[in-house]
Design an enzyme around this catalytic site. Structure first.
Site, PDB file in Angstrom:
ATOM      1  N   ASP A   3     -12.135  -3.144   5.217  1.00  0.00           N
ATOM      2  CA  ASP A   3     -11.995  -3.234   6.680  1.00  0.00           C
ATOM      3  C   ASP A   3     -12.858  -2.267   7.501  1.00  0.00           C
ATOM      4  OD1 ASP A   3      -9.853  -4.317   5.345  1.00  0.00           O
ATOM      5  OD2 ASP A   3      -8.327  -3.259   6.488  1.00  0.00           O
ATOM      6  N   GLU A 184      -1.828  -8.116   8.861  1.00  0.00           N
ATOM      7  CA  GLU A 184      -2.546  -6.849   8.737  1.00  0.00           C
ATOM      8  C   GLU A 184      -3.469  -6.679   9.946  1.00  0.00           C
ATOM      9  OE1 GLU A 184      -3.000  -6.058   4.033  1.00  0.00           O
ATOM     10  OE2 GLU A 184      -4.430  -7.512   4.771  1.00  0.00           O
TER      11      GLU A 184
HETATM   12  C1  FRU Z   1      -6.660  -5.134   4.915  1.00  0.00           C
HETATM   13  C2  FRU Z   1      -5.963  -3.957   4.237  1.00  0.00           C
HETATM   14  C3  FRU Z   1      -5.212  -3.155   5.263  1.00  0.00           C
HETATM   15  C4  FRU Z   1      -5.128  -1.812   4.605  1.00  0.00           C
HETATM   16  C5  FRU Z   1      -6.454  -1.729   3.905  1.00  0.00           C
HETATM   17  C6  FRU Z   1      -6.424  -0.965   2.612  1.00  0.00           C
HETATM   18  O1  FRU Z   1      -7.765  -5.590   4.230  1.00  0.00           O
HETATM   19  O2  FRU Z   1      -5.113  -4.448   3.222  1.00  0.00           O
HETATM   20  O3  FRU Z   1      -3.969  -3.682   5.615  1.00  0.00           O
HETATM   21  O4  FRU Z   1      -4.951  -0.767   5.519  1.00  0.00           O
HETATM   22  O5  FRU Z   1      -6.876  -3.040   3.663  1.00  0.00           O
HETATM   23  O6  FRU Z   1      -7.710  -0.772   2.104  1.00  0.00           O
END
Ligand code: FRU
Length: 463
Positions: A3, A184
């Site tokens: 992300d 998310e």
């Molecule tokens: C989304 C996610 C988020 C989390 C991160 C962990 O892709 O699962 O929810 O904070 O990646 O790397």
């Protein structure tokens, strides 16, 4: 990497932090990697900004400029940058507890180059929810407060604060709204309707599975926000997708873009949890989408969030070729290209683009009149053995507009295509991994080409 995180504009620089595991091409202890850009096009890599610590790994989150120094981490003259992120405690997860994700903050007084974590972290302890993460913070002017949205399994939790340290729970949005799956990376922001100037609020929520073409994707809601509660204008079951391709996830928008600019700019992660860790790359593992300007437009009597590549990308344009009317079946040699094309599709025909190499690999994309859908087919685009979910089907996006004129704005990179159609109402972002570079583009259709431009693009790394 995964992300994008902490996207903020400050003193002439766009900051892009991102989920990063420095030691491996697969997910592991998360850090915040860091890059900066003055123009959203050319980026400079900077050292890792946030390292895991005794409270846990550094998961996704956001960053803001604390202009009024509400946090007291800087001064009014030199406002601090404050990052708000999730701490994820591995020991807690392994012990199958449900309180191992909580929200913490860190600040920087040197343009994001070095960061100090707040000594009283976490600022929001876990309330007993296993998935409780990805805080995105905005300044809500009317009540002079910070507002935070957090993803909490099947909903978004909204909090508020005067100082970024003390947070108060305000409300929940979600539950049975939109696409049901693990939510998310939320975002919440005001945006004006293009035609009328009316202000609406948009909430963006990524869903780890159940996207239209499978796996991870990003939905959004349009409605209103009064500083404490978000209400959606649409019925609960309505799902609006930001991108119909398989490779745009966890996207959120920049904070603190100057008012005289006024754009709402989004960057997403160009992958999908179905295969993110298996794609056949070694020296790099996934990339971000191009930055996109979001606009709220009235289409067929309803509001839609449309995306278009940021204008700064025009800097990369090299030689432009006009593709003439009547030349609608053509073949060109290409490397990195941008296409701006408009067709009059009275013939209601296929508009097919084929990107190919000499060893028979190809990506096909365009518009399929038989099913009234845009499509990307990467079944023959090179290695796809790493995951059944990658290319077993053609990926479709049903067209909602009825106009016979169809326009495309397309960016082709060595391993990705970003296809914007119908003025950005329809977007498909897809990756591919050919064994040899695609160097030929063909366009075939009986639709009339009414406008056609093709630009060679310079690499962002060579200037
Ligand atoms: C989304 C996610 C988020 C989390 C991160 C962990 O892709 O699962 O929810 O904070 O990646 O790397």
């Amino acid at each position: 990497m995964n992300d994008p995180n902490g996207m903020v504009y400050y003193e002439g620089e766009y900051h892009l932090f991102y989920q990063y595991h420095p030691e491996s091409t697969v997910w592991g202890p998360m850090h915040w990697g860091h890059a900066v850009s003055e123009d959203l096009v050319h980026w400079e890599h900077l050292p890792v900004a946030l390292y895991p610590d005794s409270l846990g790994l550094i998961f996704s989150g956001s960053a803001v400029v604390d202009w009024k120094n509400t946090s007291n981490f800087g001064s009014i003259d030199k406002p601090p940058l404050v990052a708000i992120f999730t701490h994820h405690l591995m020991e807690g997860e392994k012990a199958e507890r449900d309180d191992f994700q909580y929200q913490s903050i860190a600040y920087s007084n040197d343009k994001g180059r070095t960061w100090t974590k707040y000594e009283s972290n976490p600022v929001i302890p876990n309330p007993g929810i296993k998935d409780f993460r990805d805080p995105k913070v905005i300044w809500y002017e009317a009540s002079e407060r910070w507002v935070m949205v957090i993803a909490a399994r099947d909903r978004v939790k909204i909090y508020s604060s005067h100082n970024l340290k003390d947070w108060q729970f305000e409300s929940d949005f979600g539950m049975d709204y939109g696409m049901q799956a693990l939510w998310e990376c939320p975002d919440l922001f005001p945006i004006k309707v293009e035609e009328t100037g009316e202000e609406k609020w948009v909430m963006i929520v990524s869903v780890q599975s159940n996207a239209p073409n499978g796996g991870s994707g990003t939905q959004y809601f349009i409605g209103d926000f009064d500083g404490t509660t978000f209400t959606s204008d649409y019925p609960k079951e309505k799902v609006l997708w930001l991108d119909w391709g398989k490779d745009n996830y966890a996207g959120v928008t920049f904070s603190d873009v100057p008012e005289d600019d006024g754009r709402r700019i989004l960057i997403g992660w160009m992958s999908n949890w179905q295969y993110a860790q298996e794609v056949p790359t070694k020296k790099w593992r996934s990339a971000m989408t191009l930055p996109r300007t979001l606009e709220l437009k009235n289409i067929n009597g309803g509001l839609k969030l449309c995306s278009s590549p940021v204008q700064e990308l025009e800097k990369l344009r090299g030689e432009g070729v006009k593709i003439e009317i009547g030349e609608a079946i053509l073949e060109r040699s290409v490397d990195l290209v941008e296409l701006e094309l408009a067709f009059n599709n009275e013939a209601e025909d296929y508009i097919a683009f084929v990107l190919a190499n000499d060893i028979g690999e190809r990506v096909q994309f365009g518009y399929d009149a038989r099913v009234n859908s845009f499509f990307v087919d990467r079944k023959y685009a090179g290695d796809n053995t790493f995951s059944e979910d990658f290319a077993s089907a053609t990926h479709y996006a049903e067209r909602s507009q009825e106009d016979q004129k169809i326009n495309f704005h397309i960016f082709i990179d060595h391993s990705s295509i970003e296809l914007f159609a119908d003025d950005g109402e329809m977007v498909m972002t897809e990756t591919f991994f050919p064994d040899e570079k695609f160097d030929r583009l063909m366009i075939g259709t009986d639709a009339e080409l009414v406008e056609g431009k093709m630009y060679e693009l310079k690499s962002i790394w060579t200037e």
